[in-house]
Enzyme design. Structure first.
Site, mmCIF file in Angstrom:
data_model
loop_
_atom_site.group_PDB
_atom_site.id
_atom_site.type_symbol
_atom_site.label_atom_id
_atom_site.label_comp_id
_atom_site.label_asym_id
_atom_site.label_seq_id
_atom_site.Cartn_x
_atom_site.Cartn_y
_atom_site.Cartn_z
ATOM 1 N N LEU A 78 0.591 -12.703 14.122
ATOM 2 C CA LEU A 78 0.157 -14.098 14.208
ATOM 3 C C LEU A 78 -0.147 -14.508 15.648
ATOM 4 O O LEU A 78 -0.908 -15.446 15.875
ATOM 5 C CB LEU A 78 1.235 -15.006 13.604
ATOM 6 N N LYS B 35 0.719 -3.618 -6.579
ATOM 7 C CA LYS B 35 -0.394 -4.572 -6.586
ATOM 8 C C LYS B 35 -1.707 -3.812 -6.797
ATOM 9 O O LYS B 35 -2.054 -2.939 -6.007
ATOM 10 C CB LYS B 35 -0.419 -5.325 -5.250
#
Ligand code: FAD
Length: 506
Positions: free
Chosen positions: A334, A79
């Site tokens: 999270l 990426k």
């Protein structure tokens, strides 16, 4: 007198956060600390196809892992950045590329010379000076430390990967370092009556996992930090309004892009993440402005290949825990907070949380000064990331849907308002302390989002025009030449890190 050292840690959760914490803590602490990890196959993990930022490469280095081997195991691709389509206005596109842009000169950063050249009528875009952006535009990739023998830094990259496979790879590492895994659901959390510190996790089977320090990696459930300890949550939806996502994989398309796409939609945006055998897609949206059914239709209508399964729904509230370290519990992933995946920051925040915890490692006394400093640094990091994400929304020039009109009128956090004013004044960007996103990231998103400085820095006028042309033209040529010599991303992946047969069958 030296206080007694911690001897045991229990991690709740076996998603990316849990296994990353297990592997890194086991490597850093060695056999001095016993580490147990509890996870439940019935509950599962969020792990979609995920995109990362370049700092993730430090994990491989720290764990002594071969990068190509990790990429093979996790179906990974390279990426170079994130392409933002239709964010400023429909039809507009820019990239946040990870490499440096140009070179500084004298006292000034590169953008001041670029701004001056623009004022003189030059039309070359900012990204003509970014090797990542130029390689991305041609779907090319190569590892490259420097651009030729010039002082320009080379390619800076991260990965796209299957987060479930990546976590499994880290699990192998963690278990080889002595981490003990327990399968089962936590049914009850035992706390010390006198101060509320956690004593043990009790599983549905009746097994009891006792420890001195607990790491809550239980995902959105936040079973320890919120369920047991009631840390509280700062809701940031007034700045980051998206609150739902639908994720689905689709068949692989060609060419294999070396970048993530974030395509704005009527009430949110859609990601495209290219893996080796398929693409990850997701529609992140604001439920106030679009129904779930409509959001699913938008997602499916904008896939580049056939869907591989049904979209999976995820709900979230953007924000963070008021305290991510409370008593003897530290929340990561999270469980600590979530700011939507626009700049692929979540996995990085896990990584930096672990490294912060290691540098502020407590003993059995749990000195509050260590906890307070951890919480202070964590909040600083999250708030700066939040401001960077808000920048993408609040600067839109779109007024074609109620969602985008809402975004254009978001009340700015103070730090962001200051940064925007400074850039508008004369193209200056000041990085706050060691905030995650450096000047070059802010620069690209500010320019990409159409923020126009009123003038450049006066010192940039000190360079003669002929010298300025030579300075800029030389960099453009070096970058162009270096990119022309790169293979395509697909060729590079096939040569260096083709997916292992084992990962491809998943
Ligand atoms: C829509 C979306 C897209 C995302 N995209 C990106 C991205 O591109 N890049 C990025 O960096 N991040 C991204 N993220 C964030 C990333 O997925 C998470 O940060 C990362 O996967 C860590 O998740 P986790 O381990 O905290 O939680 P989870 O993956 O949810 O894992 C929770 C674990 O806790 C266990 N558990 C929970 N309750 C119990 C219980 N009672 N008993 C036993 N075990 C229990 C579960 O079994 C599981 O193992 C994205 C998140 C979302 C929602």
């Amino acid at each position: 007198m030296q206080k007694p050292a911690l001897e045991s840690v229990a991690i709740l959760g076996g998603g990316t956060a849990g296994w990353m914490a297990a592997a890194l803590l086991a490597k850093a602490l060695g056999s001095r600390v016993r580490i147990a990890l509890v996870e439940s196959a019935d509950i599962g993990t969020v792990g979609v196809c995920e995109a990362t930022i370049p700092q993730i490469r430090h994990i491989n280095a720290f764990l002594g892992l071969d990068e190509n081997a990790v990429m093979r195991a996790a179906q990974a691709t390279f990426k170079l950045g994130i392409q933002f389509n239709d964010w400023l206005r429909p039809g507009h596109s820019y990239i946040h590329a990870f490499s440096d842009i140009g070179l500084p000169y004298g006292l000034l950063p590169f953008q001041q010379y670029w701004l001056r050249a623009r004022a003189l009528g030059q039309t070359h875009g900012l990204w003509a000076y970014s090797i990542n952006a130029q390689a991305a535009a041609q779907n090319r990739f190569a590892r490259m430390e420097r651009v030729g023998s010039s002082p320009l830094t080379g390619v800076r990259y991260a990965y796209h990967f299957d987060a479930g496979l990546y976590a499994q790879h880290l699990r192998g590492v963690a278990e080889s370092l002595g981490v003990v895994r327990h399968e089962g659901k936590v049914a009850h959390v035992e706390q010390r009556p006198e101060d509320g510190f956690i004593d043990a996790l009790v599983l549905e089977s009746g097994a009891r996992i006792a420890a001195e320090l607990f790491i809550d990696c239980s995902g959105f459930r936040a079973l320890l930090i919120e369920g047991a300890l009631r840390a509280g949550y700062d809701d940031w939806r007034r700045w980051l309004p998206c609150d739902r996502a639908l994720a689905v994989a689709s068949a692989r398309v060609t060419p294999l892009r070396p970048y993530t796409q974030a395509n704005a939609r009527t009430a949110g945006w859609q990601w495209r993440i290219p893996l080796q055998a398929r693409s990850g897609n997701g529609h992140v949206y604001c439920s106030e402005f679009i129904s779930d059914d409509e959001a699913a239709s938008v997602l499916l209508a904008n896939l580049e290949g056939p869907a591989l399964g049904e979209p999976r729904a995820l709900r979230f509230t953007t924000g963070m825990r008021k305290q991510t370290w409370l008593r003897n519990c530290v929340a990561l992933g999270l469980a600590a907070g979530f700011m939507e995946p626009l700049e692929s920051t979540s996995i990085h925040l896990i990584q930096s949380g672990i490294s912060r915890l290691l540098s502020l490692w407590p003993d059995r006394d749990f000195d509050p000064a260590l906890r307070d400093e951890y919480n202070r640094q964590t909040r600083f990091e999250y708030e700066r990331v939040r401001d960077f994400l808000v920048l993408h929304y609040c600067t839109t020039q779109r007024d074609d849907t109620p969602f985008w009109r809402h975004c254009a009128h978001i009340d700015l956090p103070d730090g962001l308002a200051r940064k925007l004013a400074l850039f508008r004044a004369n193209g200056q960007i000041v990085r706050d302390g060691d905030e995650l996103f450096a000047e070059v990231a802010w620069l690209q998103v500010m320019v990409g989002q159409g923020i126009e400085p009123q003038r450049h820095h006066a010192l940039a006028d000190g360079m003669e025009v002929a010298r300025l042309d030579e300075f800029l033209g030389g960099m453009r040529m070096l970058i162009k030449r270096a990119v022309a010599g790169m293979p395509t991303h697909a060729q590079y992946v096939a040569e260096q890190c083709p997916a292992s047969a084992q990962s491809a069958t998943r």
